[in-house]
Design a protein around this motif. Structure first.
Motif, PDB file in Angstrom:
ATOM      1  N   GLY A 109       0.823  -1.209   0.000  1.00 20.13           N
ATOM      2  CA  GLY A 109       0.000   0.000   0.000  1.00 20.13           C
ATOM      3  C   GLY A 109       0.853   1.253   0.000  1.00 20.13           C
ATOM      4  N   LEU A 110       1.931   1.239   0.777  1.00 18.42           N
ATOM      5  CA  LEU A 110       2.833   2.391   0.824  1.00 18.42           C
ATOM      6  C   LEU A 110       3.514   2.607  -0.526  1.00 18.42           C
ATOM      7  CD1 LEU A 110       4.084   4.637   2.519  1.00 18.42           C
ATOM      8  CD2 LEU A 110       5.826   3.005   3.256  1.00 18.42           C
ATOM      9  N   ILE A 111       3.878   1.548  -1.208  1.00 17.61           N
ATOM     10  CA  ILE A 111       4.490   1.678  -2.538  1.00 17.61           C
ATOM     11  C   ILE A 111       3.476   2.257  -3.525  1.00 17.61           C
ATOM     12  CG2 ILE A 111       5.491   0.403  -4.488  1.00 17.61           C
ATOM     13  CD1 ILE A 111       7.401   0.787  -2.121  1.00 17.61           C
ATOM     14  N   ARG A 112       2.218   1.831  -3.445  1.00 19.73           N
ATOM     15  CA  ARG A 112       1.190   2.390  -4.341  1.00 19.73           C
ATOM     16  C   ARG A 112       0.973   3.880  -4.068  1.00 19.73           C
ATOM     17  NH1 ARG A 112      -1.064  -2.874  -3.427  1.00 19.73           N
ATOM     18  NH2 ARG A 112      -2.310  -2.069  -1.693  1.00 19.73           N
ATOM     19  N   VAL A 113       0.942   4.256  -2.791  1.00 23.74           N
ATOM     20  CA  VAL A 113       0.805   5.670  -2.436  1.00 23.74           C
ATOM     21  C   VAL A 113       2.027   6.455  -2.910  1.00 23.74           C
ATOM     22  CG1 VAL A 113       0.746   7.277  -0.477  1.00 23.74           C
ATOM     23  CG2 VAL A 113      -0.771   5.296  -0.509  1.00 23.74           C
ATOM     24  N   THR A 114       3.205   5.861  -2.789  1.00 18.82           N
ATOM     25  CA  THR A 114       4.444   6.510  -3.229  1.00 18.82           C
ATOM     26  C   THR A 114       4.424   6.739  -4.728  1.00 18.82           C
ATOM     27  OG1 THR A 114       5.670   5.533  -1.398  1.00 18.82           O
ATOM     28  CG2 THR A 114       6.952   6.262  -3.308  1.00 18.82           C
ATOM     29  N   ARG A 115       3.890   5.801  -5.472  1.00 21.46           N
ATOM     30  CA  ARG A 115       3.814   5.981  -6.926  1.00 21.46           C
ATOM     31  C   ARG A 115       2.904   7.163  -7.282  1.00 21.46           C
ATOM     32  NH1 ARG A 115       3.078   1.462 -11.607  1.00 21.46           N
ATOM     33  NH2 ARG A 115       3.509   2.906 -13.291  1.00 21.46           N
ATOM     34  N   SER A 133      -5.303  18.382 -14.211  1.00 22.01           N
ATOM     35  CA  SER A 133      -6.720  18.762 -14.274  1.00 22.01           C
ATOM     36  C   SER A 133      -7.408  18.353 -12.975  1.00 22.01           C
ATOM     37  CB  SER A 133      -7.389  18.074 -15.459  1.00 22.01           C
ATOM     38  OG  SER A 133      -7.451  16.680 -15.220  1.00 22.01           O
ATOM     39  N   ARG A 134      -8.609  18.794 -12.814  1.00 22.78           N
ATOM     40  CA  ARG A 134      -9.385  18.412 -11.625  1.00 22.78           C
ATOM     41  C   ARG A 134      -9.574  16.892 -11.582  1.00 22.78           C
ATOM     42  NH1 ARG A 134     -12.445  20.814  -7.831  1.00 22.78           N
ATOM     43  NH2 ARG A 134     -14.254  19.689  -7.032  1.00 22.78           N
ATOM     44  N   ASN A 135      -9.790  16.283 -12.742  1.00 28.51           N
ATOM     45  CA  ASN A 135      -9.939  14.828 -12.805  1.00 28.51           C
ATOM     46  C   ASN A 135      -8.658  14.115 -12.370  1.00 28.51           C
ATOM     47  OD1 ASN A 135     -12.571  14.996 -13.671  1.00 28.51           O
ATOM     48  ND2 ASN A 135     -12.043  14.864 -15.841  1.00 28.51           N
ATOM     49  N   ASP A 136      -7.486  14.646 -12.762  1.00 25.11           N
ATOM     50  CA  ASP A 136      -6.213  14.055 -12.344  1.00 25.11           C
ATOM     51  C   ASP A 136      -6.057  14.125 -10.830  1.00 25.11           C
ATOM     52  OD1 ASP A 136      -5.543  13.556 -14.983  1.00 25.11           O
ATOM     53  OD2 ASP A 136      -4.375  15.417 -15.191  1.00 25.11           O
ATOM     54  N   ILE A 137      -6.403  15.260 -10.260  1.00 18.98           N
ATOM     55  CA  ILE A 137      -6.289  15.441  -8.815  1.00 18.98           C
ATOM     56  C   ILE A 137      -7.237  14.494  -8.082  1.00 18.98           C
ATOM     57  CG2 ILE A 137      -6.655  17.079  -6.931  1.00 18.98           C
ATOM     58  CD1 ILE A 137      -5.687  19.276  -8.922  1.00 18.98           C
ATOM     59  N   GLU A 138      -8.462  14.386  -8.565  1.00 15.00           N
ATOM     60  CA  GLU A 138      -9.428  13.476  -7.942  1.00 15.00           C
ATOM     61  C   GLU A 138      -8.990  12.024  -8.078  1.00 15.00           C
ATOM     62  OE1 GLU A 138     -13.216  14.414  -9.675  1.00 15.00           O
ATOM     63  OE2 GLU A 138     -13.419  16.267  -8.493  1.00 15.00           O
ATOM     64  N   ARG A 139      -8.436  11.646  -9.218  1.00 15.43           N
ATOM     65  CA  ARG A 139      -7.941  10.280  -9.420  1.00 15.43           C
ATOM     66  C   ARG A 139      -6.831   9.971  -8.416  1.00 15.43           C
ATOM     67  NH1 ARG A 139      -4.465  10.267 -14.135  1.00 15.43           N
ATOM     68  NH2 ARG A 139      -3.043  11.008 -12.540  1.00 15.43           N
ATOM     69  N   GLU A 141      -6.232  11.472  -5.517  1.00 13.16           N
ATOM     70  CA  GLU A 141      -6.791  11.432  -4.164  1.00 13.16           C
ATOM     71  C   GLU A 141      -7.539  10.123  -3.915  1.00 13.16           C
ATOM     72  OE1 GLU A 141      -9.713  13.981  -1.202  1.00 13.16           O
ATOM     73  OE2 GLU A 141      -9.145  14.830  -3.141  1.00 13.16           O
ATOM     74  N   ASN A 142      -8.305   9.664  -4.884  1.00 13.69           N
ATOM     75  CA  ASN A 142      -9.033   8.399  -4.734  1.00 13.69           C
ATOM     76  C   ASN A 142      -8.087   7.216  -4.622  1.00 13.69           C
ATOM     77  OD1 ASN A 142     -11.537   9.646  -4.762  1.00 13.69           O
ATOM     78  ND2 ASN A 142     -11.759   9.439  -6.989  1.00 13.69           N
ATOM     79  N   GLU A 143      -7.002   7.262  -5.369  1.00 14.40           N
ATOM     80  CA  GLU A 143      -6.025   6.175  -5.297  1.00 14.40           C
ATOM     81  C   GLU A 143      -5.341   6.143  -3.934  1.00 14.40           C
ATOM     82  OE1 GLU A 143      -2.346   4.505  -8.014  1.00 14.40           O
ATOM     83  OE2 GLU A 143      -3.756   5.932  -8.883  1.00 14.40           O
ATOM     84  N   ARG A 145      -6.703   7.266  -1.105  1.00 16.35           N
ATOM     85  CA  ARG A 145      -7.741   6.803  -0.166  1.00 16.35           C
ATOM     86  C   ARG A 145      -7.975   5.292  -0.275  1.00 16.35           C
ATOM     87  NH1 ARG A 145     -10.538  11.074   2.189  1.00 16.35           N
ATOM     88  NH2 ARG A 145     -10.309  13.044   1.083  1.00 16.35           N
ATOM     89  N   ALA A 146      -7.815   4.735  -1.458  1.00 14.81           N
ATOM     90  CA  ALA A 146      -8.024   3.296  -1.648  1.00 14.81           C
ATOM     91  C   ALA A 146      -6.981   2.463  -0.907  1.00 14.81           C
ATOM     92  CB  ALA A 146      -7.991   2.961  -3.140  1.00 14.81           C
ATOM     93  N   ASN A 147      -5.864   3.065  -0.560  1.00 14.01           N
ATOM     94  CA  ASN A 147      -4.807   2.347   0.138  1.00 14.01           C
ATOM     95  C   ASN A 147      -4.794   2.623   1.636  1.00 14.01           C
ATOM     96  OD1 ASN A 147      -3.239   0.894  -1.979  1.00 14.01           O
ATOM     97  ND2 ASN A 147      -3.323   2.933  -2.865  1.00 14.01           N
ATOM     98  N   TRP A 148      -5.853   3.202   2.156  1.00 15.33           N
ATOM     99  CA  TRP A 148      -5.955   3.503   3.581  1.00 15.33           C
ATOM    100  C   TRP A 148      -6.288   2.229   4.350  1.00 15.33           C
ATOM    101  CZ3 TRP A 148      -4.358   7.487   6.210  1.00 15.33           C
ATOM    102  CH2 TRP A 148      -4.809   7.667   7.521  1.00 15.33           C
ATOM    103  N   PHE A 149      -5.696   2.059   5.516  1.00 16.92           N
ATOM    104  CA  PHE A 149      -5.989   0.908   6.361  1.00 16.92           C
ATOM    105  C   PHE A 149      -7.014   1.321   7.421  1.00 16.92           C
ATOM    106  CE2 PHE A 149      -2.179  -0.481   4.366  1.00 16.92           C
ATOM    107  CZ  PHE A 149      -2.291  -1.856   4.315  1.00 16.92           C
ATOM    108  N   PRO A 150      -8.018   0.483   7.678  1.00 15.76           N
ATOM    109  CA  PRO A 150      -9.096   0.862   8.605  1.00 15.76           C
ATOM    110  C   PRO A 150      -8.623   0.980  10.054  1.00 15.76           C
ATOM    111  CG  PRO A 150      -9.325  -1.423   7.938  1.00 15.76           C
ATOM    112  CD  PRO A 150      -8.195  -0.850   7.125  1.00 15.76           C
ATOM    113  N   ASP A 151      -9.353   1.772  10.823  1.00 13.21           N
ATOM    114  CA  ASP A 151      -9.053   1.955  12.242  1.00 13.21           C
ATOM    115  C   ASP A 151      -9.433   0.714  13.038  1.00 13.21           C
ATOM    116  OD1 ASP A 151      -8.142   4.541  11.934  1.00 13.21           O
ATOM    117  OD2 ASP A 151     -10.106   5.437  12.243  1.00 13.21           O
ATOM    118  N   GLY A 152      -8.731   0.521  14.159  1.00 15.79           N
ATOM    119  CA  GLY A 152      -9.094  -0.493  15.131  1.00 15.79           C
ATOM    120  C   GLY A 152      -8.688  -1.914  14.818  1.00 15.79           C
ATOM    121  N   LYS A 153      -8.397  -2.227  13.580  1.00 17.73           N
ATOM    122  CA  LYS A 153      -8.115  -3.607  13.210  1.00 17.73           C
ATOM    123  C   LYS A 153      -6.745  -4.082  13.706  1.00 17.73           C
ATOM    124  CE  LYS A 153      -8.170  -6.598   9.170  1.00 17.73           C
ATOM    125  NZ  LYS A 153      -8.337  -6.689   7.746  1.00 17.73           N
ATOM    126  N   TYR A 154      -5.793  -3.173  13.850  1.00 15.64           N
ATOM    127  CA  TYR A 154      -4.424  -3.558  14.172  1.00 15.64           C
ATOM    128  C   TYR A 154      -3.963  -3.065  15.541  1.00 15.64           C
ATOM    129  CZ  TYR A 154      -4.686  -4.188   9.165  1.00 15.64           C
ATOM    130  OH  TYR A 154      -5.080  -4.562   7.917  1.00 15.64           O
TER     131      TYR A 154
END
Length: 172
Positions: A109-115, A133-139, A141-143, A145-154
């Motif tokens: 996940g960290l490598i994906r965020v780093t990319r 563009s705004r679409n690039d920025i949103e893409r 940001e979404n990428e 967020r997709a690599n975020w780890f949920p709270d409480g699990k670890y």
């Protein structure tokens, strides 16, 4: 090759040593591991290339310098679950953490965020080129967020919790 300075006057240490690692990796072709001449390369070489890339991106961000790596000139594929099995003799496996699979998932996940961050830095340091563009920025940001780890699990495991907090420091 630490992220930290040895003393107050050593401002180029991590940048310098990552540059040496980068030059050597280009010399032996770690950035081009999918070429036919590189058949049968160990997954550790692929992981090593992406660790060098990770350090380059975060050091560039921290020091306000343009990156020395362009992924346009790199054919080494992103690491995946197939790259994360530890390569070590059985007698050393005793020293590996029980949560190694989860830790490797965090690393991926960290490598994906780093990319994503590398793409953002490359765009912002480009002398000539289109601004995102705004679409690039949103893409991007979404990428991230997709690599975020949920709270409480670890939280129950101190090893996983410490790595999770380090991951979140990077992402935020």
């Amino acid at each position: 090759m630490g992220h930290f300075y040895a003393n107050a006057e050593d401002r180029m240490g991590p940048w310098h040593w990552n540059g040496i690692a980068l030059s050597l990796s280009h010399t032996i072709g770690l950035h081009m591991l999918t070429s036919p001449a590189r058949e049968g390369i160990q997954p550790s070489w692929r992981r090593l290339w992406w660790c060098i890339y990770y350090r380059e991106v975060w050091l560039s961000l921290g020091q306000g310098r343009p990156m020395r790596i362009s992924l346009d000139h790199c054919s080494t594929p992103m690491p995946g679950p197939y790259d994360t099995s530890p390569v070590c003799p059985p007698e050393y496996r005793y020293y590996l953490p029980e949560q190694l699979g989860t830790l490797l998932g965090m690393w991926l996940g960290l490598i994906r965020v780093t990319r994503v961050l590398g793409r953002i830095l490359s765009t912002n340091y480009a002398i000539k080129g289109a601004k995102p563009s705004r679409n690039d920025i949103e893409r991007d940001e979404n990428e991230i967020r997709a690599n975020w780890f949920p709270d409480g699990k670890y939280d129950q495991n101190s090893v996983l919790a410490s790595h999770l907090y380090q991951f979140r420091l990077h992402v935020q």
